[in-house]
Scaffold this motif. Sequence first.
Motif, short mmCIF file in Angstrom:
data_model
loop_
_atom_site.label_atom_id
_atom_site.label_comp_id
_atom_site.label_asym_id
_atom_site.label_seq_id
_atom_site.Cartn_x
_atom_site.Cartn_y
_atom_site.Cartn_z
N PHE A 1 0.83 -1.20 0.00
CA PHE A 1 0.00 0.00 0.00
C PHE A 1 0.87 1.25 0.00
N LEU A 2 1.90 1.24 0.84
CA LEU A 2 2.79 2.39 0.90
C LEU A 2 3.53 2.56 -0.41
N LYS A 3 3.87 1.46 -1.05
CA LYS A 3 4.57 1.54 -2.33
C LYS A 3 3.67 2.17 -3.38
N LEU A 4 2.38 1.78 -3.39
CA LEU A 4 1.45 2.38 -4.33
C LEU A 4 1.29 3.88 -4.05
N GLU A 5 1.26 4.24 -2.76
CA GLU A 5 1.09 5.64 -2.42
C GLU A 5 2.30 6.46 -2.87
N ARG A 6 3.49 5.88 -2.80
CA ARG A 6 4.68 6.61 -3.22
C ARG A 6 4.76 6.76 -4.73
N ASP A 7 4.04 5.90 -5.50
CA ASP A 7 4.03 5.98 -6.95
C ASP A 7 3.16 7.16 -7.36
N SER A 8 3.78 8.19 -7.95
CA SER A 8 3.06 9.41 -8.29
C SER A 8 2.31 9.31 -9.61
N VAL A 9 2.47 8.21 -10.35
CA VAL A 9 1.80 8.05 -11.63
C VAL A 9 0.31 7.76 -11.39
N PRO A 10 -0.59 8.53 -11.98
CA PRO A 10 -2.03 8.32 -11.73
C PRO A 10 -2.55 7.04 -12.35
N LEU A 11 -3.73 6.62 -11.90
CA LEU A 11 -4.34 5.41 -12.44
C LEU A 11 -4.72 5.58 -13.90
N PHE A 12 -5.45 6.64 -14.22
CA PHE A 12 -5.88 6.85 -15.60
C PHE A 12 -4.82 7.65 -16.36
N ARG A 13 -4.28 7.03 -17.40
CA ARG A 13 -3.19 7.62 -18.16
C ARG A 13 -3.60 8.00 -19.58
N GLY A 14 -4.92 8.07 -19.83
CA GLY A 14 -5.37 8.44 -21.16
C GLY A 14 -5.81 7.23 -21.96
N PHE A 15 -5.90 7.42 -23.26
CA PHE A 15 -6.31 6.33 -24.14
C PHE A 15 -5.60 6.48 -25.48
N ALA A 16 -5.73 5.46 -26.31
CA ALA A 16 -5.07 5.46 -27.62
C ALA A 16 -6.04 4.94 -28.67
N VAL A 17 -5.90 5.47 -29.88
CA VAL A 17 -6.63 4.95 -31.03
C VAL A 17 -5.61 4.34 -31.98
N SER A 18 -6.00 3.25 -32.65
CA SER A 18 -5.05 2.54 -33.50
C SER A 18 -5.74 1.94 -34.71
N ALA A 19 -4.94 1.59 -35.70
CA ALA A 19 -5.43 0.92 -36.91
C ALA A 19 -4.48 -0.21 -37.25
N ASP A 20 -5.05 -1.32 -37.73
CA ASP A 20 -4.25 -2.49 -38.13
C ASP A 20 -3.94 -2.40 -39.62
N LEU A 21 -2.67 -2.56 -39.98
CA LEU A 21 -2.25 -2.48 -41.37
C LEU A 21 -2.26 -3.83 -42.07
#
Length: 229
Positions: free
Chosen positions: A32-52
Amino acid sequence: MTYQRNISRYISRIAISLLLLMGQQTVFAQGFLKLERDSVPLFRGFAVSADLVGAAQMMLGDYGQYEGALRLNLHDQYFPIVEVGYGKASHENDAVTHITYRTKAPYFRVGVDVNIMKKKHTGNRIFAGVRYAYTNYKVDISEPATQDPVWQWDAATDVKGLRLYQHWAEVLFGIDAKVAGPLHLGWSVRYRMRMSHNDNQIGQAWYVPGYGLQDTGNLGATFNVSIDI
């Protein structure tokens, strides 16, 4: 003596249980303390992609699909994803069977990828994932008249608008590499397993939108261009 021995045994068990519980709480607290020390938020955005790969198959051959995806980024580790596409086949005059096969239909997959890299926040990812997929499609099949080996009369096939469906699952392994800014390139190798399907009276369908050719094995691949948002 027996009574005292039983009491000692029960006390020993309780003491061991308490020690194990305290150890688990310590591990939980550290995590729990390790997670609290991690400053990276849970939601980091999203991505759109296409298959070639599917698009190249469509342009160079007689089957393929156009496919795009929307993927969420949770803590750079978990990536829920929805893949949506449109598959099409127009296969005429097969050299062996002389069968003409046509179909076109949408399909979708839902699942999740897990980033298995130790350093998860670099923008580069090695991931394993799973998918559930489904399509509902119609096929047109025609075959020139051939002589029936038993009854010795000419038999032809002409099926129009036959409704079929297929559920399948995929497990995959892939790489997603950051090229510049929000631009990523990546690939995946997939193992596909049919779960439920209806081929009706035609036997095994030649091509299934989103799944691919039925008689070339269970492996598939994608090459994706994606943009992080």
